[in-house]
Write a protein that holds these residues in place. Sequence first.
Motif, PDB file in Angstrom:
ATOM      1  N   ALA A   1       0.813  -1.219   0.000  1.00 18.93           N
ATOM      2  CA  ALA A   1       0.000   0.000   0.000  1.00 18.93           C
ATOM      3  C   ALA A   1       0.849   1.273   0.000  1.00 18.93           C
ATOM      4  N   TYR A   2       2.156   1.125   0.121  1.00 21.63           N
ATOM      5  CA  TYR A   2       3.029   2.305   0.081  1.00 21.63           C
ATOM      6  C   TYR A   2       2.968   2.984  -1.282  1.00 21.63           C
ATOM      7  N   LYS A   3       2.739   2.176  -2.323  1.00 21.57           N
ATOM      8  CA  LYS A   3       2.509   2.677  -3.683  1.00 21.57           C
ATOM      9  C   LYS A   3       3.709   3.370  -4.325  1.00 21.57           C
ATOM     10  N   LYS A   4       4.881   2.936  -3.987  1.00 24.02           N
ATOM     11  CA  LYS A   4       6.069   3.525  -4.612  1.00 24.02           C
ATOM     12  C   LYS A   4       6.244   2.975  -6.023  1.00 24.02           C
ATOM     13  N   LYS A   5       6.679   3.802  -6.923  1.00 25.59           N
ATOM     14  CA  LYS A   5       6.872   3.386  -8.311  1.00 25.59           C
ATOM     15  C   LYS A   5       7.906   2.260  -8.378  1.00 25.59           C
ATOM     16  N   GLY A   6       7.544   1.207  -9.087  1.00 24.97           N
ATOM     17  CA  GLY A   6       8.462   0.078  -9.266  1.00 24.97           C
ATOM     18  C   GLY A   6       8.483  -0.891  -8.103  1.00 24.97           C
ATOM     19  N   LEU A   7       7.607  -0.692  -7.114  1.00 24.37           N
ATOM     20  CA  LEU A   7       7.593  -1.549  -5.926  1.00 24.37           C
ATOM     21  C   LEU A   7       6.914  -2.880  -6.256  1.00 24.37           C
ATOM     22  N   ILE A   8       7.670  -3.958  -6.195  1.00 22.94           N
ATOM     23  CA  ILE A   8       7.082  -5.270  -6.471  1.00 22.94           C
ATOM     24  C   ILE A   8       6.399  -5.805  -5.220  1.00 22.94           C
TER      25      ILE A   8
ATOM     26  N   LEU B   1      11.996 -10.914 -11.557  1.00 23.12           N
ATOM     27  CA  LEU B   1      11.253  -9.935 -10.768  1.00 23.12           C
ATOM     28  C   LEU B   1      11.348  -8.508 -11.288  1.00 23.12           C
ATOM     29  N   TYR B   2      12.477  -8.163 -11.874  1.00 21.62           N
ATOM     30  CA  TYR B   2      12.677  -6.754 -12.243  1.00 21.62           C
ATOM     31  C   TYR B   2      12.915  -6.615 -13.742  1.00 21.62           C
ATOM     32  N   ASN B   3      12.069  -5.819 -14.366  1.00 19.60           N
ATOM     33  CA  ASN B   3      12.162  -5.558 -15.797  1.00 19.60           C
ATOM     34  C   ASN B   3      11.455  -4.240 -16.083  1.00 19.60           C
ATOM     35  N   SER B   4      11.334  -3.898 -17.344  1.00 16.81           N
ATOM     36  CA  SER B   4      10.696  -2.629 -17.708  1.00 16.81           C
ATOM     37  C   SER B   4       9.240  -2.587 -17.273  1.00 16.81           C
ATOM     38  N   GLU B   5       8.579  -3.734 -17.323  1.00 18.36           N
ATOM     39  CA  GLU B   5       7.169  -3.778 -16.930  1.00 18.36           C
ATOM     40  C   GLU B   5       6.997  -3.568 -15.427  1.00 18.36           C
ATOM     41  N   SER B   6       7.845  -4.216 -14.632  1.00 19.49           N
ATOM     42  CA  SER B   6       7.726  -4.077 -13.176  1.00 19.49           C
ATOM     43  C   SER B   6       8.052  -2.666 -12.717  1.00 19.49           C
ATOM     44  N   GLU B   7       8.935  -1.983 -13.455  1.00 19.21           N
ATOM     45  CA  GLU B   7       9.328  -0.629 -13.065  1.00 19.21           C
ATOM     46  C   GLU B   7       8.181   0.369 -13.242  1.00 19.21           C
ATOM     47  N   GLU B   8       7.202   0.012 -14.054  1.00 20.59           N
ATOM     48  CA  GLU B   8       6.067   0.901 -14.283  1.00 20.59           C
ATOM     49  C   GLU B   8       4.938   0.679 -13.281  1.00 20.59           C
ATOM     50  N   ARG B   9       5.124  -0.249 -12.392  1.00 21.19           N
ATOM     51  CA  ARG B   9       4.087  -0.494 -11.389  1.00 21.19           C
ATOM     52  C   ARG B   9       3.919   0.751 -10.507  1.00 21.19           C
ATOM     53  N   ASN B  10       2.707   1.151 -10.241  1.00 24.96           N
ATOM     54  CA  ASN B  10       2.361   2.344  -9.454  1.00 24.96           C
ATOM     55  C   ASN B  10       2.770   3.650 -10.137  1.00 24.96           C
ATOM     56  N   ALA B  11       3.081   3.586 -11.413  1.00 25.40           N
ATOM     57  CA  ALA B  11       3.448   4.809 -12.134  1.00 25.40           C
ATOM     58  C   ALA B  11       2.269   5.776 -12.132  1.00 25.40           C
TER      59      ALA B  11
ATOM     60  N   VAL C   1       1.001   7.194  -9.590  1.00 26.37           N
ATOM     61  CA  VAL C   1       0.283   7.143  -8.315  1.00 26.37           C
ATOM     62  C   VAL C   1       1.135   7.813  -7.241  1.00 26.37           C
ATOM     63  N   SER C   2       0.534   8.658  -6.450  1.00 27.28           N
ATOM     64  CA  SER C   2       1.269   9.336  -5.385  1.00 27.28           C
ATOM     65  C   SER C   2       1.571   8.366  -4.249  1.00 27.28           C
ATOM     66  N   LEU C   3       2.686   8.578  -3.592  1.00 23.92           N
ATOM     67  CA  LEU C   3       3.032   7.765  -2.435  1.00 23.92           C
ATOM     68  C   LEU C   3       1.944   7.870  -1.370  1.00 23.92           C
ATOM     69  N   ALA C   4       1.708   6.775  -0.672  1.00 23.07           N
ATOM     70  CA  ALA C   4       0.672   6.747   0.358  1.00 23.07           C
ATOM     71  C   ALA C   4       0.841   7.849   1.404  1.00 23.07           C
ATOM     72  N   PRO C   5       2.057   8.102   1.903  1.00 24.03           N
ATOM     73  CA  PRO C   5       2.191   9.179   2.904  1.00 24.03           C
ATOM     74  C   PRO C   5       1.865  10.553   2.341  1.00 24.03           C
TER      75      PRO C   5
END
Length: 317
Positions: free
Chosen positions: A95-102, A291-301, A303-307
């Motif tokens: 739920a932290y929602k950081k970009k690229g967070l798997i 685990l880490y590739n171009s697709e995973s790096e776009e996760r949460n793109a 989206v603002s960080l939860a804090p």
Amino acid sequence: MSARLRVLPSLGSGLRVVSRPAGAEKLTTREVSDQQRPIPSMENSEKTDVVLLACGSFNPITNMHLRLFELAKDYMNGTGKYRVVKGIISPVGDAYKKKGLISAHHRVIMAELATKNSEWVEVDTWESLQKDWVETVKVLRYHQKKLEASSCYHQRDSPVLERPGRKRKWAEYSQKKSPEPKTKDVPQVKLLCGADTLESFGIPDLWKSEDIIKIVEDYGLICVTRSGSDAQKFIYESDMLWKYQNNIHLVHEWITNDISSTKIRQALRRGHSIRYLVPEHVQAYIEKHNLYNSESEERNAGVSLAPLQRNSMDAKL
């Protein structure tokens, strides 16, 4: 009556001469043992036990993350005031929602693989399993209360050991002459971080001022500095941090290490080797699950960080 001299070994000072009346029976094994028993060092009697807690993404965990624990432990033990008894790695939840967070599932497993041979650093999953993002100060509070509950349990259920046939005498001896150094109450949880985390205190809406105060005042901060940062200047320029500077420990990293999770992910996206940058078992796990590739790096793109979301909303209320 003439005295008979007996020579006994003495710890730290060669031989010791003991005088006994002539005709007296020989020293018993128990008497010899009691005379040789080491006296507790006053230097260790008032040390405070400390638990180091590192919160973060660990996306992925690197050798530098592990190195932070060793640097902090050496520093704190070297002060003569503290004794580090445990290190805890607490990966943040999804739920932290950081970009690229798997997924936290994978990040926890990698952290466990990285610490499986450690005698004092372990992984805790509580934070990672929470549905919503949890503020760092709440994670500190959780672990401090957990330690306090554990301490109360052990004090209640751990009576003084007694020897059969000599119960009263042995119990009294154990209470009065225990060689174990005393510690100040329950171990204290302190936040372990890098200079980037300390400097992030200045980012608007990323941290609540009251949370920062609670962290540095109630728990304490151990910050491992890096080249290119000036943590001392940052503290000086902040009235809030300056007020609690005595509870902020700055650890200088003399052997510079610029490894970061961001650079690890970048290398993986480009097909470069990460060997010797992360623990061997972590590298194998990453490669096995891709685990880490171009697709995973776009996760949460986008989206603002939860804090940032939560604190900005609170500010508007």
